[in-house]
Design a protein around this motif. Structure first.
Motif, mmCIF file in Angstrom:
data_model
loop_
_atom_site.group_PDB
_atom_site.id
_atom_site.type_symbol
_atom_site.label_atom_id
_atom_site.label_comp_id
_atom_site.label_asym_id
_atom_site.label_seq_id
_atom_site.Cartn_x
_atom_site.Cartn_y
_atom_site.Cartn_z
ATOM 1 N N ALA A 30 0.830 -1.210 0.000
ATOM 2 C CA ALA A 30 0.000 0.000 0.000
ATOM 3 C C ALA A 30 0.863 1.259 0.000
ATOM 4 O O ALA A 30 0.583 2.231 -0.716
ATOM 5 C CB ALA A 30 -0.922 -0.010 1.219
ATOM 6 N N GLY A 31 1.930 1.243 0.792
ATOM 7 C CA GLY A 31 2.790 2.430 0.845
ATOM 8 C C GLY A 31 3.493 2.697 -0.466
ATOM 9 O O GLY A 31 3.580 3.858 -0.917
ATOM 10 N N VAL A 32 4.010 1.639 -1.096
ATOM 11 C CA VAL A 32 4.719 1.822 -2.370
ATOM 12 C C VAL A 32 3.754 2.299 -3.451
ATOM 13 O O VAL A 32 4.070 3.213 -4.231
ATOM 14 C CB VAL A 32 5.407 0.508 -2.790
ATOM 15 C CG1 VAL A 32 5.928 0.617 -4.223
ATOM 16 C CG2 VAL A 32 6.556 0.183 -1.837
ATOM 17 N N ALA A 33 2.549 1.684 -3.521
ATOM 18 C CA ALA A 33 1.576 2.085 -4.537
ATOM 19 C C ALA A 33 1.134 3.533 -4.345
ATOM 20 O O ALA A 33 1.051 4.316 -5.303
ATOM 21 C CB ALA A 33 0.362 1.146 -4.496
ATOM 22 N N GLY A 34 0.833 3.917 -3.098
ATOM 23 C CA GLY A 34 0.414 5.289 -2.837
ATOM 24 C C GLY A 34 1.512 6.291 -3.097
ATOM 25 O O GLY A 34 1.259 7.402 -3.596
ATOM 26 N N SER A 35 2.760 5.896 -2.778
ATOM 27 C CA SER A 35 3.888 6.805 -3.013
ATOM 28 C C SER A 35 4.150 6.969 -4.501
ATOM 29 O O SER A 35 4.376 8.089 -4.993
ATOM 30 C CB SER A 35 5.145 6.269 -2.317
ATOM 31 O OG SER A 35 4.940 6.194 -0.917
ATOM 32 N N ALA A 36 4.138 5.888 -5.259
ATOM 33 C CA ALA A 36 4.389 5.963 -6.698
ATOM 34 C C ALA A 36 3.320 6.767 -7.416
ATOM 35 O O ALA A 36 3.599 7.443 -8.409
ATOM 36 C CB ALA A 36 4.471 4.544 -7.272
ATOM 37 N N ALA A 65 -4.770 11.602 -5.117
ATOM 38 C CA ALA A 65 -5.291 11.846 -3.762
ATOM 39 C C ALA A 65 -5.945 10.594 -3.203
ATOM 40 O O ALA A 65 -5.746 10.243 -2.015
ATOM 41 C CB ALA A 65 -6.294 12.999 -3.809
ATOM 42 N N VAL A 66 -6.721 9.889 -4.000
ATOM 43 C CA VAL A 66 -7.377 8.656 -3.536
ATOM 44 C C VAL A 66 -6.339 7.593 -3.193
ATOM 45 O O VAL A 66 -6.433 6.910 -2.157
ATOM 46 C CB VAL A 66 -8.355 8.150 -4.611
ATOM 47 C CG1 VAL A 66 -8.905 6.772 -4.229
ATOM 48 C CG2 VAL A 66 -9.503 9.137 -4.791
ATOM 49 N N ALA A 67 -5.318 7.442 -4.060
ATOM 50 C CA ALA A 67 -4.274 6.452 -3.793
ATOM 51 C C ALA A 67 -3.504 6.802 -2.529
ATOM 52 O O ALA A 67 -3.158 5.919 -1.722
ATOM 53 C CB ALA A 67 -3.319 6.382 -4.993
ATOM 54 N N GLY A 68 -3.204 8.114 -2.340
ATOM 55 C CA GLY A 68 -2.490 8.517 -1.130
ATOM 56 C C GLY A 68 -3.306 8.288 0.125
ATOM 57 O O GLY A 68 -2.759 7.869 1.167
ATOM 58 N N ALA A 69 -4.627 8.552 0.055
ATOM 59 C CA ALA A 69 -5.488 8.319 1.227
ATOM 60 C C ALA A 69 -5.561 6.837 1.553
ATOM 61 O O ALA A 69 -5.516 6.434 2.743
ATOM 62 C CB ALA A 69 -6.884 8.885 0.952
ATOM 63 N N ALA A 70 -5.669 5.987 0.530
ATOM 64 C CA ALA A 70 -5.710 4.542 0.762
ATOM 65 C C ALA A 70 -4.387 4.055 1.351
ATOM 66 O O ALA A 70 -4.371 3.174 2.247
ATOM 67 C CB ALA A 70 -5.998 3.820 -0.550
ATOM 68 N N ALA A 71 -3.284 4.620 0.864
ATOM 69 C CA ALA A 71 -1.981 4.227 1.408
ATOM 70 C C ALA A 71 -1.877 4.564 2.891
ATOM 71 O O ALA A 71 -1.337 3.774 3.683
ATOM 72 C CB ALA A 71 -0.874 4.927 0.619
ATOM 73 N N TYR A 72 -2.401 5.723 3.294
ATOM 74 C CA TYR A 72 -2.343 6.080 4.705
ATOM 75 C C TYR A 72 -3.233 5.165 5.540
ATOM 76 O O TYR A 72 -2.836 4.721 6.636
ATOM 77 C CB TYR A 72 -2.785 7.527 4.884
ATOM 78 C CG TYR A 72 -2.802 7.954 6.341
ATOM 79 C CD1 TYR A 72 -1.644 7.891 7.117
ATOM 80 C CD2 TYR A 72 -3.967 8.415 6.938
ATOM 81 C CE1 TYR A 72 -1.660 8.278 8.455
ATOM 82 C CE2 TYR A 72 -3.995 8.809 8.259
ATOM 83 C CZ TYR A 72 -2.835 8.738 9.024
ATOM 84 O OH TYR A 72 -2.861 9.109 10.344
ATOM 85 N N ALA A 73 -4.415 4.859 5.045
ATOM 86 C CA ALA A 73 -5.327 3.997 5.794
ATOM 87 C C ALA A 73 -4.735 2.610 6.000
ATOM 88 O O ALA A 73 -4.931 1.998 7.065
ATOM 89 C CB ALA A 73 -6.669 3.902 5.068
ATOM 90 N N LEU A 74 -4.006 2.070 5.009
ATOM 91 C CA LEU A 74 -3.513 0.704 5.088
ATOM 92 C C LEU A 74 -2.105 0.598 5.657
ATOM 93 O O LEU A 74 -1.748 -0.443 6.239
ATOM 94 C CB LEU A 74 -3.530 0.073 3.694
ATOM 95 C CG LEU A 74 -4.913 -0.054 3.045
ATOM 96 C CD1 LEU A 74 -4.798 -0.604 1.640
ATOM 97 C CD2 LEU A 74 -5.833 -0.939 3.889
ATOM 98 N N GLY A 112 -1.051 13.907 -1.843
ATOM 99 C CA GLY A 112 -2.146 13.645 -2.773
ATOM 100 C C GLY A 112 -3.327 14.582 -2.588
ATOM 101 O O GLY A 112 -3.855 15.140 -3.566
ATOM 102 N N VAL A 113 -3.772 14.771 -1.343
ATOM 103 C CA VAL A 113 -4.924 15.651 -1.104
ATOM 104 C C VAL A 113 -4.580 17.101 -1.453
ATOM 105 O O VAL A 113 -5.373 17.820 -2.066
ATOM 106 C CB VAL A 113 -5.392 15.525 0.355
ATOM 107 C CG1 VAL A 113 -6.496 16.538 0.661
ATOM 108 C CG2 VAL A 113 -5.893 14.114 0.627
#
Length: 366
Positions: A41-47, A60-69, A79-80
């Motif tokens: 999750a962290g790598v996907a949200g960061s990339a 923004a959606v990918a970054g929010a999901a990365a933080y949640a997971l 992202g936001v």
């Protein structure tokens, strides 16, 4: 380094920082989920933040999901914020909701429940982050608007300068036409008189050559004026002869001219326009009514304007064989109009009358 390169470097640094925090999140167990899930999750949200400018709300959606997971807040913050700065209004709203969901989701996964105060905290955090992005976006739009306005002002200034240069070139062309056409018509008048009064064939041939040369000079003058109207040129001097000198030159050339000057000493600006009107009238009389007496009258009207009139009866013979540009009276009318005056011309009792009224002012257009 250009703008695109600077943006690429900045985005690369942000992605690397997000990945570094992802590594810390895995090592320090920032999330209750298994380490592989946290890492993925962290790598996907960061990339995803590499495309934050072109795809702001998905980032923004990918970054929010990365933080949640993963518990890594960096992708959510970037992202936001980017969704509010680079996205549309709807995209900014999606980014704000995603930020709230990401913060609330991490709290729910971490504690196994979602208290009301966490919901409020999540909403406040998302609103503040989105508001910061919208504020920066407004500043960027304002700066772009100022730059566009400055560029438009520069363009308008350049256009005004070009229009002023074009008007000056046209004025120079008219000035040359008025002066040179007058002088050449005098040459032609001398030549015509020489042809009539001289008995020697050689003198007649020379006089005819003078007349032909004057005709060719006017043709060349029009060609030069065409160049002047397309290419800037220095303005001629203001060496305007007075009316008596103008009339004297015409009289010496054999033209019958009577000057009635009753206006007194004229301001320089007004005198220039009056001189041009008289000069154009005398030139036209020589060309179209040779041998006819001409009367030049200059006086004051009741409103203080200066009136100049050039009148002549019909000529005794055919007009001089001189080419005309057809722009003499048109240019003169424009000159008088710019000076705030009026110009009228037309046949009167078989002859011709040219009359103008020019305001008494120092600033009359040349």
């Amino acid at each position: 380094m250009n703008l695109l390169q600077r943006r690429g470097v900045a985005d690369g640094v942000l992605v690397l920082a997000c990945l570094a925090l992802t590594a810390l999140a895995v090592k320090a167990s920032w999330s209750a989920l298994p380490a592989p899930v946290v890492a993925l999750a962290g790598v996907a949200g960061s990339a995803a933040q590499w495309w934050r400018r072109t795809l702001p709300w998905p980032a923004a959606v990918a970054g929010a999901a990365a933080y949640a997971l993963s518990g890594n807040p960096a992708p959510l913050l970037v992202g936001v914020y980017s969704g509010a700065v680079y996205g549309s209004r709807a995209g900014a709203a999606v980014a704000g909701v995603a930020g709230w969901a990401g913060i609330a989701g991490w709290s729910w996964l971490d504690e196994g429940r979602l208290p009301a105060d966490d919901l409020v905290f999540s909403a406040v955090g998302a609103v503040l982050l989105t508001g910061l992005g919208l504020y920066v976006r407004a500043l960027r739009d304002l700066r772009a608007s100022w730059q566009e306005r400055a560029e438009r002002a520069d363009t308008e200034r350049l256009l005004r300068d070009e229009q002023a240069r074009a008007a000056e070139r046209t004025r120079i062309a008219r000035e040359m036409h008025d002066v040179l056409a007058h002088k050449v018509s005098l040459i032609a008048l001398h030549a015509g008189a020489l042809e009539v009064t001289t008995d020697t064939a050689r003198f007649q041939q020379g006089a005819g050559l003078i007349r032909v040369t004057a005709r060719e000079a006017l043709q060349e003058l029009r060609a030069v004026l065409g160049v002047l109207e397309a290419t800037p040129a220095p303005a001629p001097g203001d060496g305007f002869a007075d009316l008596p000198a103008l009339v004297l030159a015409a009289t010496r050339a054999g033209q019958q001219v009577e000057l009635r000057e009753e206006a007194g000493t004229l301001p320089p600006g007004t005198a220039r326009v009056v001189h041009r009107v008289a000069q154009e009238g005398l030139t036209n009389a020589r060309k179209h009514a040779p041998g006819a007496p001409v009367t030049v009258t200059v006086d004051r009207a009741g409103d203080g304007a200066v009136r100049v009139t050039v009148a002549n009866p019909a000529g005794a013979g055919a007009g001089l064989d001189l080419p005309g540009s057809g722009a003499g009276l048109v240019g003169l009318a424009e000159r008088v109009r710019l000076a705030g005056g009026t110009l009228h011309s037309g046949p009167v009792d078989g002859g011709w009358r040219l009359a103008a009224a020019v305001p008494w002012t120092e600033a009359t257009q040349r």
